[in-house]
Design an enzyme around this catalytic site. Sequence first.
Site, PDB file in Angstrom:
ATOM      1  CG  ASP A 184       0.089  -3.870   2.631  1.00 24.04           C
ATOM      2  OD1 ASP A 184       0.535  -3.411   1.541  1.00 24.04           O
ATOM      3  OD2 ASP A 184      -0.052  -3.199   3.672  1.00 24.04           O
ATOM      4  CB  SER A 211       3.066   1.911   6.160  1.00 24.25           C
ATOM      5  OG  SER A 211       1.928   2.009   6.962  1.00 24.25           O
ATOM      6  CG  HIS A 245      -0.351   0.297   2.519  1.00 25.76           C
ATOM      7  ND1 HIS A 245       0.061  -0.681   3.398  1.00 25.76           N
ATOM      8  CD2 HIS A 245      -0.069   1.487   3.123  1.00 25.76           C
ATOM      9  CE1 HIS A 245       0.571  -0.103   4.482  1.00 25.76           C
ATOM     10  NE2 HIS A 245       0.494   1.223   4.334  1.00 25.76           N
TER      11      HIS A 245
END
Length: 676
Positions: A549, A654, A496
């Site tokens: 992901d 992230s 992502h």
Amino acid sequence: MGLMTSIIWFLFLSMSECWRLPEPDPPMHGEVQSPQYPQPYPPNMLEQWDLRVPEGYRIRLTFTHLDIEASAECHYDALTVLYDEKVLGKFCGHENSADVQHPGNQPMLSPGNKLTLIFQSDNSNPERHQNLGFSAQYQAIDIDECSAPEPADGSGPLCSQICLNTLGSYLCSCHHGYELRSDQRSCMLSCGGGIFDEPEGHLFSPGYPKPPLHAVSCQYIISVEHGFVVSLNFTDNFHIESMDTEQGPNCLYHWLQVTIPDREPVKLCGGKSPGVIETNSNTVRLDYHTDDDGLSLGWSLDYSTHRVKCPFPGNLAKGRVTPILTEYFYRDYISVRCDQGYKLMMSGSEIDSFSAMCQNNGQWHLPLPECQIIDCGEPEPLLNGGVTFLSGFQNQYLSVVQYNCNEPFYSLLGGVTATFTCEADRNWRSNNNIIVRPACIPVCGKPTEDISNFQRIIGGVDAPANTIPWQVLLNVDGGRGGGMVIGDKWIMTAAHVLKRNRETASTASIKIYMGGNFVNDIMGSMVNASSVHIHPDYNNPNNIDYNNDIALIKLQNPLTFNSSIMPICLPGDDATYVTGIVGVVSGFGQIKTENRRQLTNRLKYVELPLVEQGICHDSIDKVKRIRNNVPTLTNNMFCAGIPEGGKDSCQGDSGGPFALMDNERFWAAGIVSWGG
Ligand SMILES: *[C@@H]1O[C@H](CO)[C@@H](O)[C@H](O)[C@H]1NC(C)=O
Ligand SMILES: *[C@@H]1O[C@H](CO)[C@@H](O)[C@H](O)[C@H]1NC(C)=O
Ligand SMILES: *[C@@H]1O[C@H](CO)[C@@H](O)[C@H](O)[C@H]1NC(C)=O
């Protein structure tokens, strides 16, 4: 026309002068008969026969029959035999006649090679006596000139020394040491002069071993092929008159002079043989001189030749000359081989092989080459490693090198030491046959600074330098993200992070930083992406499906690892996720202070335990009851954290790692994906 005629006439004249036919050789035998024989001969006749045989022969005349009218002194009818107008016989009558004017059975012999026969008859009535005439045969008989008595005119014997009779002629010859003069009769002392070009021979003074009768002046030249030298070997029986002078014996009147090119001539005399003389030359001249006085018995020698000698070729360091002989002569060849590990060098360049010939001037046609140690050239460089010499020098034969990797960031593939030896074929060869070409592989998950050395702090703290060297800061279209180095060309992150508005970020829009704990420090050195690889099953249009992901970024250029940039290990096949185990989450993300969120300039880390999957499920379900848009937990995900909260990863973290330690190595157990 007139001109041409006269030329032909002239030619005709010339031909008739010069091209007279040679006289045919006279016959060796023949027959003579009176006219009309065996019928009675006619009266009133006179006939003559000139018999001839070749020069050097006599004629033997044999009557087979003779019947001529008898008369006193053969006055009326007669056969007269003459030699050179000298009457040898005058014959008439018949075999049984009482008188003696019949030749009977005795043949006649002419003194020379001709004989004349004259037959005459008178005019008496032939019917009265019916005489048949004569019939005779003649043949050539060889003259033995040699046994003929010496001519009375005082001109001496036919041959002065040896006479050899031949058919029709004779030859004169001479005793040993003499030769026939041009008169072909008399002999003179032989000088034996001239050129001797055979490889060996015998020479002696005129008349040897007797003294010559007269003064002699003889020259002998021995001349053999280039590349050979003449040696003279005088026999013991040597005598040339010498004169005693105040300075000792001197070859004043009699001598044998030996002349060798480019050297002072030497005169020999006396009673002692010079024995062997090595001339070291392919030509030598001997001049023998005596005068009419004095007495020299002379000399005799055998000469022989042998090949010119070349100098010993010498010894060769690190090589061998073959063949090894005690002496080397003209036309001998040598060749040279170098020892193993050495090469033939001549005039500064390498040669494949070498051979040299001993020339006719006694020199080798090439000088000896050298044997030079071979070298294998520089060992191939090793990326992220180096080469050290264990033994030897300048990459030479039998030098041993060892390859090393830049520790502790790289280690040698296979783990064992890689040593290579310079072989005789000029290649570096591995000492164990396992490694053909060494390679350095990165060491993963082992930072040079140990994070556990630092105190555990609740709530996320600044990471000490070089403790999380795989940490990557990503900037994708202005948004921050994390990532980790997993190989020298690969970055792993969350999918992502690389998606904006359902589009995968272009490589140009991805900025990659690493190698430090301060954003400001690492902003200066950006690394470029060459390609982006999102997990194919990642599909998260509404930000509620974070399954799969995960993404990879390939770098344009490989990284070189050091204490500030190192890869983290990937999970092994048997990797286990044990509830409660504490892992490290790191990033340059936001931090919360007093309910405010701000971006950090420093790399932070937090230690979080792994949460049991059921508890995680329940926790997410609780949140789902309060809020919409909460993503779903899948089997590809796990939770980390503590129920009381306060420690967490935040936005901007992230894509960063959740690292677990196993066997003193950090491995990437998870990627920061989403939180609640
Ligand atoms: C010289 O000649 C003698 C007698 O013929 C012989 O014995 C001797 O070996 C010869 N020497 C050489 C060097 O040829
Ligand atoms: C990264 O890419 C940019 C644009 O293509 C280029 O100017 C830059 O030199 C590259 N940097 C490196 C380290 O290759
Ligand atoms: C590690 O390598 C990077 C990139 O080559 C360099 O900028 C940095 O200074 C190096 N760090 C150390 C500690 O050598």
